[in-house]
Design a protein around this motif. Structure first.
Motif, PDB file in Angstrom:
ATOM      1  N   THR A 198     -26.100 -22.316   0.790  1.00  0.00           N
ATOM      2  CA  THR A 198     -25.358 -21.939  -0.196  1.00  0.00           C
ATOM      3  C   THR A 198     -24.877 -23.437  -0.999  1.00  0.00           C
ATOM      4  O   THR A 198     -23.444 -23.903  -1.623  1.00  0.00           O
ATOM      5  N   ARG A 199     -26.035 -24.389  -0.157  1.00  0.00           N
ATOM      6  CA  ARG A 199     -25.221 -25.557   0.047  1.00  0.00           C
ATOM      7  C   ARG A 199     -24.916 -25.841  -1.330  1.00  0.00           C
ATOM      8  O   ARG A 199     -24.264 -27.321  -2.549  1.00  0.00           O
ATOM      9  N   PHE A 200     -26.082 -25.543  -2.937  1.00  0.00           N
ATOM     10  CA  PHE A 200     -25.863 -26.096  -3.969  1.00  0.00           C
ATOM     11  C   PHE A 200     -24.889 -25.225  -5.253  1.00  0.00           C
ATOM     12  O   PHE A 200     -24.780 -25.479  -5.751  1.00  0.00           O
ATOM     13  N   SER A 201     -25.629 -23.446  -5.032  1.00  0.00           N
ATOM     14  CA  SER A 201     -24.706 -22.795  -6.158  1.00  0.00           C
ATOM     15  C   SER A 201     -23.310 -22.328  -5.141  1.00  0.00           C
ATOM     16  O   SER A 201     -22.077 -22.384  -6.164  1.00  0.00           O
ATOM     17  N   SER A 202     -23.131 -22.910  -4.170  1.00  0.00           N
ATOM     18  CA  SER A 202     -21.309 -22.888  -4.025  1.00  0.00           C
ATOM     19  C   SER A 202     -21.045 -23.582  -3.285  1.00  0.00           C
ATOM     20  O   SER A 202     -21.150 -24.100  -1.866  1.00  0.00           O
ATOM     21  N   PRO A 203     -20.784 -25.353  -3.691  1.00  0.00           N
ATOM     22  CA  PRO A 203     -21.198 -26.427  -2.993  1.00  0.00           C
ATOM     23  C   PRO A 203     -19.433 -26.669  -2.033  1.00  0.00           C
ATOM     24  O   PRO A 203     -18.457 -26.156  -2.370  1.00  0.00           O
ATOM     25  N   THR A 204     -19.580 -27.439  -1.102  1.00  0.00           N
ATOM     26  CA  THR A 204     -17.961 -27.413  -0.019  1.00  0.00           C
ATOM     27  C   THR A 204     -17.844 -28.318  -0.230  1.00  0.00           C
ATOM     28  O   THR A 204     -18.562 -29.562   0.323  1.00  0.00           O
ATOM     29  N   ILE A 205     -16.660 -28.370   0.380  1.00  0.00           N
ATOM     30  CA  ILE A 205     -15.699 -30.310   1.250  1.00  0.00           C
ATOM     31  C   ILE A 205     -15.269 -29.080   1.884  1.00  0.00           C
ATOM     32  O   ILE A 205     -14.164 -28.565   1.881  1.00  0.00           O
ATOM     33  N   LYS A 206     -15.035 -30.021   3.679  1.00  0.00           N
ATOM     34  CA  LYS A 206     -15.119 -29.262   4.154  1.00  0.00           C
ATOM     35  C   LYS A 206     -13.593 -30.342   4.377  1.00  0.00           C
ATOM     36  O   LYS A 206     -13.080 -29.341   5.151  1.00  0.00           O
ATOM     37  N   ASN A 207     -13.846 -31.219   5.465  1.00  0.00           N
ATOM     38  CA  ASN A 207     -12.696 -32.204   6.131  1.00  0.00           C
ATOM     39  C   ASN A 207     -12.371 -33.203   4.227  1.00  0.00           C
ATOM     40  O   ASN A 207     -12.721 -33.821   4.240  1.00  0.00           O
ATOM     41  N   VAL A 208     -11.181 -33.210   4.634  1.00  0.00           N
ATOM     42  CA  VAL A 208     -10.220 -34.734   3.528  1.00  0.00           C
ATOM     43  C   VAL A 208      -8.958 -35.042   4.663  1.00  0.00           C
ATOM     44  O   VAL A 208      -8.405 -34.351   5.168  1.00  0.00           O
ATOM     45  N   ASN A 209      -9.273 -35.916   4.947  1.00  0.00           N
ATOM     46  CA  ASN A 209      -7.634 -37.457   5.609  1.00  0.00           C
ATOM     47  C   ASN A 209      -7.348 -37.730   4.366  1.00  0.00           C
ATOM     48  O   ASN A 209      -7.180 -38.491   3.242  1.00  0.00           O
ATOM     49  N   ILE A 210      -5.927 -37.419   4.465  1.00  0.00           N
ATOM     50  CA  ILE A 210      -4.558 -37.494   3.537  1.00  0.00           C
ATOM     51  C   ILE A 210      -3.602 -39.409   3.786  1.00  0.00           C
ATOM     52  O   ILE A 210      -3.088 -38.907   5.056  1.00  0.00           O
ATOM     53  N   GLY A 260     -17.599 -24.263  -6.562  1.00  0.00           N
ATOM     54  CA  GLY A 260     -18.139 -23.969  -5.541  1.00  0.00           C
ATOM     55  C   GLY A 260     -16.446 -23.833  -4.978  1.00  0.00           C
ATOM     56  O   GLY A 260     -15.478 -23.582  -6.040  1.00  0.00           O
ATOM     57  N   LYS A 261     -16.278 -23.308  -3.984  1.00  0.00           N
ATOM     58  CA  LYS A 261     -14.627 -22.908  -3.412  1.00  0.00           C
ATOM     59  C   LYS A 261     -13.630 -23.907  -3.631  1.00  0.00           C
ATOM     60  O   LYS A 261     -13.913 -24.886  -2.854  1.00  0.00           O
TER      61      LYS A 261
END
Length: 457
Positions: free
Chosen positions: A350-362, A434-435
């Protein structure tokens, strides 16, 4: 006496054979898919020799695909390995790392072949080979079988005939030359009966056959490659540091199988420069060019039973995972692979139809919030902040060249931010979301601390 020999083809290989200048034993043989020997010439007769890597498709790759041990796209690590005390070495001690099963055959990796045979089981491999005329038995059931090391070796005509499995949807036809013998009164004294035996499933042979095509296009048999024809081939070399004893190229199309073998004369070695992918391949190319001189090459084989599946290129190349391609993926993000019916991948990307971002550093100070994201080029995102049940947009990556880092400026000190990130993918003016990723609450410092940053846990 009625034979299967073709006068034109026989004359062709005789002319080529007589012009060979190498001081070796030599045999050239042409057969059709029914095992009929159409042309044959040799300066040493039909003798048993070790088949080397020409045995790999038959003893290793066909059983591995048939049993569902691997797929042609499965990854296998080509590195120095010891298996049950046996340590195979690749030719010239060259290793390719994590490669596909298809690539391992094209490169003729000894390590990968031994690994696969160990997974299949030597006895199981012998069970399949017994259905041909190669003459192997339980005495050959050891890991060196993967490299074509056998107790008594094989006759070239039987080795060539075993490749007609790829032309007959998994059926094997025994080789022969004599079709019919009659006496002077016309009475039939001998009539050849076709010996046919099912060895592998049709879908299995289609998959490994395509792997042999890749061997011509990208592997050890590339001297046979020409863009205006389709050939399938496997090379083989037997030898050691003193020199080589045998060099083969076995190649075929829809009409014929061609075998070229060069062997060392008694108690001698050939030069190490004479390998299966070298001179035998060059001779084979000359034979094929002459066989189809002023004649069209036959059409390619069709894929009728093996399942063609588009798989996600990024997951496969970066993670070694096999997923069906996303419905929104284009050709550049997909790879077409072949599978047996039972091995078709069940999971879909679902790479394109439901894209994701996994890691965020703040990280944060009193005037800025900096976000470092792990995001792919094709994914964009919107950053929101929510306060008192009101949600408003802070940032959209569509206008930014560097999507990996976002700096939110003019923020309030001593303030709590409730950030979230909504990834999206755009195609044909359509947007696919995506989510949404909700981040932990971010509290900014009370007073300015200059260039010092605090990591927000």
């Amino acid at each position: 006496v009625h034979t299967t020999l073709n006068k034109t083809q026989q004359k062709t290989i005789e002319n080529i054979f007589n012009n060979l200048s190498t001081d070796t034993n030599q045999t050239i043989c042409i057969q059709n898919n029914l095992g009929q020997i159409k042309a044959y010439i040799s300066n040493c007769g039909e003798i048993n020799r070790q088949p080397g890597s020409t045995l790999k498709p038959l003893a290793v790759y066909l059983p591995a695909i048939e049993l569902g041990t691997v797929d042609s796209c499965s990854k296998i690590n080509d590195e120095k390995t010891v298996i049950n005390g046996y340590c195979p070495n690749n030719y010239a001690d060259i290793y390719y790392g994590n490669i596909s099963v298809k690539q391992s055959l094209a490169k003729s990796s000894n390590v990968c072949a031994v690994k696969l045979l160990n997974m299949v089981g030597c006895k199981k491999s012998i069970e399949y080979l017994k259905k041909t005329d190669l003459g192997f038995n339980e005495n050959d059931a050891n890991l060196s079988l993967a490299l074509g090391a056998t107790r008594y070796g094989v006759k070239l005509s039987n080795l060539i005939a075993s490749y007609n499995i790829f032309m007959n949807d998994g059926y094997y036809f025994s080789p022969y030359t004599i079709e019919l013998i009659k006496d002077k009164n016309g009475r039939t004294l001998y009539n050849q009966k076709t010996k046919k035996n099912r060895v592998f499933a049709d879908e299995t042979t289609e998959i490994v056959r395509e792997m042999l095509k890749n061997t011509v296009e990208n592997g050890t048999a590339k001297k046979l490659y020409s863009p205006d024809r389709s050939l399938y081939a496997k090379t083989g070399t037997v030898g050691n540091e003193k020199g080589n004893t045998d060099a083969y190229t076995i190649s075929f199309n829809k009409e014929y199988i061609l075998g070229v073998w060069l062997g060392a004369k008694q108690n001698k070695y050939m030069e190490n420069t004479i390998t299966g992918g070298g001179l035998p391949c060059q001779i084979s190319n000359i034979v094929w060019n002459n066989l189809y001189y002023k004649k069209s090459f036959p059409q390619d084989f069709e894929i009728n039973k093996a399942q063609k599946v588009l798989i996600d290129k990024i997951s496969y190349e970066e993670e070694g995972k096999v997923f069906r391609s996303d419905i929104l993926a284009d050709d550049s993000n997909s790879i077409c692979e072949l599978f047996t019916y039972k091995r078709v991948p069940k999971k879909t990307s679902t790479r394109f139809s439901s894209p994701t971002i996994k890691n965020v550093n703040i990280s944060v100070n009193s005037s800025e919030i900096r976000l470092r994201l792990c995001v792919t080029d094709y994914v964009n995102y919107i950053i929101y902040n929510t306060e008192e049940n009101n949600k408003y947009k802070l940032y959209d990556s569509i206008s930014c060249k560097n999507k990996d880092t976002v700096i939110l400026k003019n923020i309030k000190s001593n303030h709590v931010y409730n950030l979230s990130i909504l990834p999206y993918f755009t195609k044909d003016d359509n947007i696919y979301y995506g989510k949404e990723l909700v981040l932990k609450k971010i509290k900014t410092p009370t007073t300015s601390i200059g260039d010092e940053w605090w990591d927000n846990e």
